[in-house]
Design an enzyme around this catalytic site. Structure first.
Site, PDB file in Angstrom:
ATOM      1  N   SER A  40     -19.683  -0.859   4.169  1.00 12.16           N
ATOM      2  CA  SER A  40     -19.055  -2.139   4.484  1.00 12.16           C
ATOM      3  C   SER A  40     -19.783  -2.905   5.584  1.00 12.16           C
ATOM      4  O   SER A  40     -20.038  -4.110   5.465  1.00 12.16           O
ATOM      5  CB  SER A  40     -17.599  -1.912   4.888  1.00 12.16           C
ATOM      6  OG  SER A  40     -16.864  -1.343   3.826  1.00 12.16           O
TER       7      SER A  40
ATOM      8  N   LYS B  48      -8.505   6.296  -2.293  1.00  9.88           N
ATOM      9  CA  LYS B  48      -7.354   6.946  -1.659  1.00  9.88           C
ATOM     10  C   LYS B  48      -6.093   6.111  -1.860  1.00  9.88           C
ATOM     11  O   LYS B  48      -5.034   6.654  -2.199  1.00  9.88           O
ATOM     12  CB  LYS B  48      -7.628   7.125  -0.174  1.00  9.88           C
ATOM     13  CG  LYS B  48      -6.454   7.631   0.625  1.00  9.88           C
ATOM     14  CD  LYS B  48      -6.658   7.362   2.105  1.00  9.88           C
ATOM     15  CE  LYS B  48      -6.585   5.876   2.419  1.00  9.88           C
ATOM     16  NZ  LYS B  48      -6.813   5.600   3.857  1.00  9.88           N
TER      17      LYS B  48
ATOM     18  N   HIS C 117      16.294 -12.271   6.850  1.00  7.05           N
ATOM     19  CA  HIS C 117      17.361 -11.300   6.569  1.00  7.05           C
ATOM     20  C   HIS C 117      17.694 -11.280   5.078  1.00  7.05           C
ATOM     21  O   HIS C 117      17.686 -12.327   4.435  1.00  7.05           O
ATOM     22  CB  HIS C 117      18.604 -11.682   7.377  1.00  7.05           C
ATOM     23  CG  HIS C 117      19.747 -10.734   7.197  1.00  7.05           C
ATOM     24  ND1 HIS C 117      19.789  -9.493   7.794  1.00  7.05           N
ATOM     25  CD2 HIS C 117      20.892 -10.846   6.455  1.00  7.05           C
ATOM     26  CE1 HIS C 117      20.908  -8.888   7.455  1.00  7.05           C
ATOM     27  NE2 HIS C 117      21.598  -9.680   6.633  1.00  7.05           N
TER      28      HIS C 117
END
Length: 459
Positions: free
Chosen positions: A14, A51, A437
Site C-alpha cells: 500500500s 481477512k 435515536h
C-alpha cells in the site's frame, strides 16, 4: 550524475504503490518499482482484505442465532463450503491486484516483478542480476511474521497460510493475543473449527484500553474460542498428520494445525542495508525522521518496515506525503499521534483513537465518561453481549483525549469520531451534538457526567 530513475521503490504494498503512483502520475517523476510477490502487498493479498471477507463469512452462525430470537424459527447457518469460498476469495484478490497494477501503469511506473535489494546509496540490484540507479530510493517492504524461537515452530502456519488451505482443520491452536490471533480465532470458530487460543498474558490485545480488553477477552470465550490465558507453547513436533504441542507447564495436546500469530518484524533481512549507512533498530526497523528519510539523504522508508504505526492507512499517508514532499514541492509530514484503529472481532468489534484510560491517567488529570449496556438489537434476541463507549477528557481544557468503542460495527463508528477528535473537539461539542435515536452510537453524545476522575500520577 545521470540516473535510470528519479525514484525506485522496493515493495509493492500500500505505501510503496501510493508513493510510486503519486510521484509518477501527479509529479512527473520517472519511477521504477520492484515487488517480489503479488502486487498489493500484505493488506490486499494476505491481510486486511481477505481477512475482512473471512470475517463476513464467519458471521452466519451468530446471525442465524439472532434471527431465531426474532421469530425466524427455522433460521440455520447450514454447512460452510471452504473450497467455494476460497475460490471466490482468490478471484477477488486477483481482481484487486489487476487494479493496483493498472494504476501504476497508467501513472507511468515501470514494474519489475522480482526482488530488489540495495546496492549502495543510489543503486538497487534485481534478482535477475541487473542493476538500476535512482536519485532517490524508497523502501516499503512491510513486515513479516516474527518467530518466537521454540523447537519445531517451522511446523506451524503463519497468517498468510490460512488463505491457501485446501481444507479447514478440525482443531487448531492459535498462539498469540494481538490483532491477528484474536481476529482469526473469531473467524475460525465462526466457521466451525474447534479453536484453541493460547496467550501468555492475562487479557488479549495488549496496548488497548484495559476495560475494552477485558470485554474482548470475555467475548472470545463467548463465541466458542477455548481461550487459555497465561499459557505458552514450548515445542512442536509432528504427530502423524497433525502436530503435538508441548506447553511450558509440561502438558501436551495434539492439533490438526497450529497458527503462530505472535507479532511481526520489519522485513529488512537480506535487503542489502549493509551496502549503505542506513541505521536500523533492535528489531530491524529502518530508522527515519519525520519526513520518512533515513540518515542517508537519498534513501527513504515508509510503512511497517519503519515500525512506527503499523497500519495500512498510515503507510498510504506516509507514501503520499513522501511523494508530495520530494517530487511535488509540497512538503508535509504525517502526524502519528492520533490514528484510529479497529480489531474486527465478532459480534462486537473494538475500535479506538487517542489515549487509553491508563495512558491518560499517567499523563495527568482526566475525566472518564463511560457506559456499558446491552444493545437493543442483540438484547431483543436474548443475547447478554455488552457494548462499551468511553470518552477520556482533559478537565483543564475539556478536550477529548481518547475514544474507545466495543460494539457492533465499532470500526464504522470510530471513523466518524476520529474526525472530531482529530480536529480537537471538546466534550462540550460532543454534548452539543443532537443524538440519532435509536442507535448505540448516540451514547457518545449523551454521556453527561463523568463516571470517574483520575488525578494523574501525582493525584
Amino acid at each position: 550524475m545521470t540516473f535510470d530513475y528519479d525514484l525506485f521503490v522496493i515493495g509493492g504494498g500500500s505505501g510503496g504503490v501510493r508513493a510510486a503512483r503519486i510521484a509518477a502520475g501527479e509529479h512527473g517523476a520517472k519511477v521504477g518499482l520492484a515487488e517480489e510477490s503479488r502486487m498489493g502487498g500484505t493488506c490486499v493479498i494476505r491481510g486486511c482484505v481477505p481477512k475482512k471477507l473471512m470475517i463476513f463469512a464467519s458471521q452466519a452462525g451468530l446471525m442465524s442465532d439472532e434471527m431465531r430470537g426474532y421469530g425466524w424459527c427455522d433460521a440455520q447457518a447450514g454447512s460452510f463450503d471452504w473450497p467455494i469460498f476460497r475460490e471466490k476469495l482468490h478471484a477477488e484478490l486477483s481482481r484487486l491486484e489487476v487494479i493496483y497494477r493498472a494504476g501504476l501503469t497508467r501513472a507511468g511506473v515501470e514494474i519489475h516483478d522480482q526482488r530488489a535489494v540495495l546496492d549502495g546509496h543510489h543503486q538497487v540490484r534485481l534478482a535477475d542480476g541487473t542493476t538500476r540507479t535512482a536519485r532517490h530510493i524508497l523502501i516499503a517492504t512491510g513486515g513479516r511474521p516474527a518467530p518466537i524461537g521454540i523447537p519445531g515452530e517451522e511446523l506451524a502456519m503463519i497468517s498468510d497460510d490460512l488463505f491457501l488451505m485446501d481444507r479447514l482443520p478440525g482443531r487448531i491452536l492459535l498462539v498469540g493475543g494481538g490483532f491477528i490471533a484474536c481476529e482469526f480465532a473469531t473467524i475460525l470458530a465462526g466457521l466451525g473449527v474447534d479453536t484453541v487460543q493460547a496467550y501468555r498474558g492475562d487479557a488479549v490485545l495488549r496496548g488497548f484500553d484495559r476495560e475494552a480488553r477485558d470485554l474482548a477477552t470475555l467475548q472470545l470465550s463467548a463465541v466458542g474460542v477455548d481461550l487459555r490465558l497465561g499459557v505458552t507453547p514450548a515445542a512442536l513436533e509432528r504427530d502423524g498428520d497433525g502436530i503435538r504441542v508441548r506447553f511450558e507447564d509440561g502438558t501436551d495436546e495434539r492439533f490438526d494445525a497450529v497458527l503462530m500469530a505472535t507479532g511481526r518484524d520489519p522485513y529488512t533481512r537480506g535487503l542489502g542495508l549493509e551496502t549503505t549507512e542506513v541505521r536500523t533498530g533492535r528489531n530491524g526497523a529502518i530508522e527515519v525522521d519525520e519526513w520518512s528519510q533515513t540518515c542517508v539523504p537519498s534513501i527513504f522508508a515508509v510503512g511497517d518496515v519503519t515500525d512506527r504505526v503499523n497500519l495500512t492507512p498510515v503507510a498510504i499517508r506516509e507514501g503520499h506525503a513522501f511523494a508530495d514532499t520530494v517530487f511535488g514541492a509540497r512538503p508535509r509530514t504525517v502526524d502519528h499521534t492520533l490514528v484510529a484503529s479497529a480489531v474486527y472481532l465478532r459480534p462486537h468489534e473494538l475500535a479506538t483513537i487517542g489515549l487509553t484510560e491508563e495512558e491518560a491517567k499517567a499523563r495527568g488529570p482526566v475525566d472518564v465518561f463511560a457506559t456499558t449496556f446491552r444493545p437493543m438489537r442483540s438484547m431483543f434476541a436474548g443475547s447478554d453481549a455488552k457494548v462499551m463507549m468511553k470518552l477520556l477528557v482533559d478537565p483543564a481544557d475539556d478536550r477529548v483525549l481518547g475514544c474507545h468503542i466495543f460494539g457492533p460495527e465499532a470500526g464504522e463508528m470510530i471513523q466518524m469520531a476520529a474526525v472530531a477528535i482529530t480536529m480537537g473537539a471538546t466534550k462540550a461539542q460532543f454534548d452539543a451534538t443532537v443524538a440519532v435515536h435509536p442507535t448505540a452510537a448516540e451514547e457518545l453524545v449523551t454521556m453527561r457526567a463523568p463516571t470517574r476522575r483520575h488525578e494523574g500520577v501525582e493525584g
